[in-house]
Design an enzyme around this catalytic site. Structure first.
Site, short mmCIF file in Angstrom:
data_model
loop_
_atom_site.label_atom_id
_atom_site.label_comp_id
_atom_site.label_asym_id
_atom_site.label_seq_id
_atom_site.Cartn_x
_atom_site.Cartn_y
_atom_site.Cartn_z
N SER A 204 -48.24 18.96 -21.38
CA SER A 204 -49.28 19.48 -20.49
C SER A 204 -50.54 18.61 -20.56
O SER A 204 -50.49 17.43 -20.25
CB SER A 204 -49.58 20.94 -20.85
OG SER A 204 -50.35 21.56 -19.85
N ASP A 361 -43.16 25.27 -12.00
CA ASP A 361 -44.38 24.81 -12.66
C ASP A 361 -45.27 24.15 -11.62
O ASP A 361 -44.80 23.29 -10.85
CB ASP A 361 -44.01 23.82 -13.77
CG ASP A 361 -45.21 23.23 -14.50
OD1 ASP A 361 -46.34 23.72 -14.29
OD2 ASP A 361 -45.01 22.29 -15.28
N HIS A 391 -43.60 26.29 -17.00
CA HIS A 391 -44.59 25.54 -17.77
C HIS A 391 -44.82 26.19 -19.13
O HIS A 391 -44.98 27.41 -19.24
CB HIS A 391 -45.92 25.47 -17.02
CG HIS A 391 -46.92 24.58 -17.67
ND1 HIS A 391 -46.98 23.23 -17.41
CD2 HIS A 391 -47.87 24.82 -18.61
CE1 HIS A 391 -47.94 22.69 -18.13
NE2 HIS A 391 -48.50 23.63 -18.88
#
Length: 421
Positions: A204, A361, A391
Site C-alpha cells: 500500500s 481494490d 486491499h
C-alpha cells in the site's frame, strides 16, 4: 408463602425476550452487512472486519471532536492494542533494533547462520496511508520474520516517521536514507549480505515508498550499492485521478474506501482537508487546469488498462475545475510522492518488479498502469493479480484474523523472491 406460577406471564416474558433477540440480531446484521462483490474471498469475515473499523472510526471521530487528541493518533492507539494481541511465536529468527542514518529500523536475521555463504536481503516499508501502523508489532513483525526464515535472508523493516507529526517528503526521505545506509558495503558485509541480492518491498503506502526508493536508487550515482528487485503489494502510486475504473468500481469496498484514500493523500502531503471533495471530483485535473499532456498520458487508463479491467467505466474529466489545487499542493505532481508520474528514462533504471494487485481494490489500476509503464521502459515485470482479493489482505495472513487469500498472497510473493532474489 409459595409463589404462584403464571404460565401466561412466563409466556409473555419469553415472547418479549425472543422479540428483543430478533431486534438485536437485526440491528447487528444491519450494522455489519454491506453489499460486497460476489467473487470476493470469505465475504463474511470482511464484513466483520469492516464493521469493527467503522465502530473504531465512529469512536475516534467523537473523541477527536471533543478535543481529546488527533484522530490519527487515536486510531494508531487502537491499532497498537489490536496488533499487540497477535502472538509472535516464530522460531529460527532473531531481531534487534537499530538506527540507519538516524532512522529507526528493526533487523531480522535467521539464527542458523552460515559464515561462508553470503545471504540475500529485503528492506521492507509498511503500509497504513503514511500515517498508521507499527512495523515492530503483530502482523508486520510476523511477516518480516516469515520472510527472514523462508528466504534465509536479512530483513530490515523501516520505522519511518508518520503523519500528522511529519509530512511529505519526510517519510520518503526516511526510507531512502535507511536503504542507502544498508546498501553501504561495510553495512552489507556486517550482515553477511551479498550486494547484488537486495530487494525493497512494501504494501500500500509502503509500496508507494518502495517504488519511489527503487526509482531514486536506480538513478543515484552516489549509492555504492544497488537493488536487484522491487516488490510492490497493492501500491498507491498517483493522486491525479480518483476516478479510474478501479476507483469507480470499488469506491465502497472495504477496507480502503475511495474517500479514505483521498484523506490519506491530504494528510501525507499536508494539504487542506477541505480539498477532499474537489479531489473526489477530479477538479484538480479538469480540462481548464494547467496540467502537462505527458502527465495525463502517464495515467491514461483508457490506454494503459486492458479492456476487461476498464469494463464500461468512463474517464471523469470536468470541463471546469479548481485552479488553485495544483499550485497550492505541488507535491501532487512530484514523482517522489506519485511514482507513476516518473519519466520513462527514470523507470528504465529501476529494479525488476513484482506487482500484486487485487480486483476489489481502488488501487488496482495504479499497480496495473505502473507495471505496463515499467515494461514499456524495458523493465521486467511480474504482474500478480487476484480476482477474489481486497486491499490489505496481506495484513490478514496471520492468526487470529486470517483470510485464505491473504495467506496465498504472502506465499506467492515470498516464493517469487525465493526464485528471483
Amino acid at each position: 408463602m409459595a409463589k404462584t406460577y403464571h404460565p401466561r406471564r412466563s409466556h409473555f416474558i419469553m415472547k418479549l425476550l425472543c422479540g428483543f433477540t430478533v431486534l438485536l440480531t437485526a440491528a447487528v446484521a444491519y450494522y455489519v452487512y454491506i453489499p460486497l462483490p460476489r467473487r470476493l474471498s470469505e465475504p463474511w469475515k470482511l464484513l466483520v472486519v469492516a464493521a469493527a473499523f467503522r465502530g473504531v472510526t465512529q469512536v475516534v471521530n467523537i473523541t477527536h471532536s471533543l478535543g481529546l487528541g488527533h484522530h490519527i493518533h487515536i486510531i494508531n492507539h487502537a491499532v497498537t492494542i489490536f496488533e499487540s494481541l497477535i502472538p509472535v511465536d516464530f522460531e529460527g529468527v532473531q531481531s534487534h533494533d537499530a538506527e540507519f542514518h538516524s532512522v529507526p529500523v528493526r533487523v531480522y536475521e535467521p539464527t542458523q547462520m552460515n559464515q561462508v555463504t553470503l545471504r540475500r536481503a529485503v528492506v521492507f516499508f509498511h503500509g497504513g496511508g503514511w500515517s498508521l501502523g507499527f512495523p515492530k508489532l503483530g502482523s508486520y513483525d510476523l511477516l518480516c520474520r516469515k520472510m527472514a526464515a523462508e528466504l534465509n535472508a536479512v530483513v530490515v523493516t523501516v520505522d519511518y516517521h508518520m503523519a500528522p507529526d511529519v509530512r511529505f517528503p519526510v517519510q520518503y526521505e526516511d526510507c531512502l536514507q535507511a536503504t542507502r545506509h544498508f546498501l553501504r558495503p561495510e553495512v552489507l558485509a556486517h550482515y553477511s549480505v551479498e550486494p547484488q541480492r537486495v530487494a525493497v518491498c512494501g504494501d500500500s503506502a509502503g509500496g508507494n515508498l518502495a517504488a519511489a526508493v527503487a526509482q531514486q536508487i536506480g538513478k543515484d550515482n552516489s549509492t555504492a550499492g544497488t537493488l536487484k528487485l522491487q516488490v510492490l503489494i497493492y501500491p498507491v502510486l498517483q493522486a491525479l485521478d480518483f476516478n479510474t475504473a478501479s476507483y469507480q468500481q470499488n469506491l465502497n469496498v472495504p477496507i480502503l474506501y475511495r474517500e479514505l484514500m483521498v484523506h490519506y493523500w491530504l494528510e501525507y502531503l499536508g494539504a487542506d482537508p477541505n480539498l477532499i471533495h474537489s479531489l473526489l471530483l477530479n477538479n484538480h485535473t479538469a480540462q481548464d487546469q494547467i496540467l502537462a499532456d505527458p502527465h495525463r498520458t502517464k495515467l491514461d487508463w483508457m490506454t494503459l488498462l486492458p479492456k476487461h479491467m476498464r469494463k464500461n467505466y468512463k474517464p471523469v474529466i470536468p470541463a471546469v475545475g479548481t485552479p488553485s489545487i495544483l499550485k497550492d499542493v505541488p507535491a501532487l505532481l512530484d514523482s517522489r510522492a506519485a511514482p507513476l508520474l516518473a519519466e520513462e528514462e527514470v523507470l528504465s533504471m529501476a529494479a525488476r518488479a513484482y506487482i500484486m494487485t487485487c480486483e476489489h481494490d481502488v488501487l488496482r489500476d495504479d499497480g496495473t498502469m505502473y507495471g505496463l509503464r515499467l515494461q514499456q521502459a524495458g523493465v521486467s515485470v511480474t504482474l500478480q493479480h487476484y480476482e477474489d482479493c481486497f486491499h490489505g489482505c496481506v495484513s490478514f495472513a496471520f492468526w487470529p484474523l486470517y483470510f485464505s487469500v491473504g495467506i496465498r498472497a504472502v506465499e506467492d510473493y515470498i516464493a517469487w523472491l525465493q526464485e528471483n532474489l
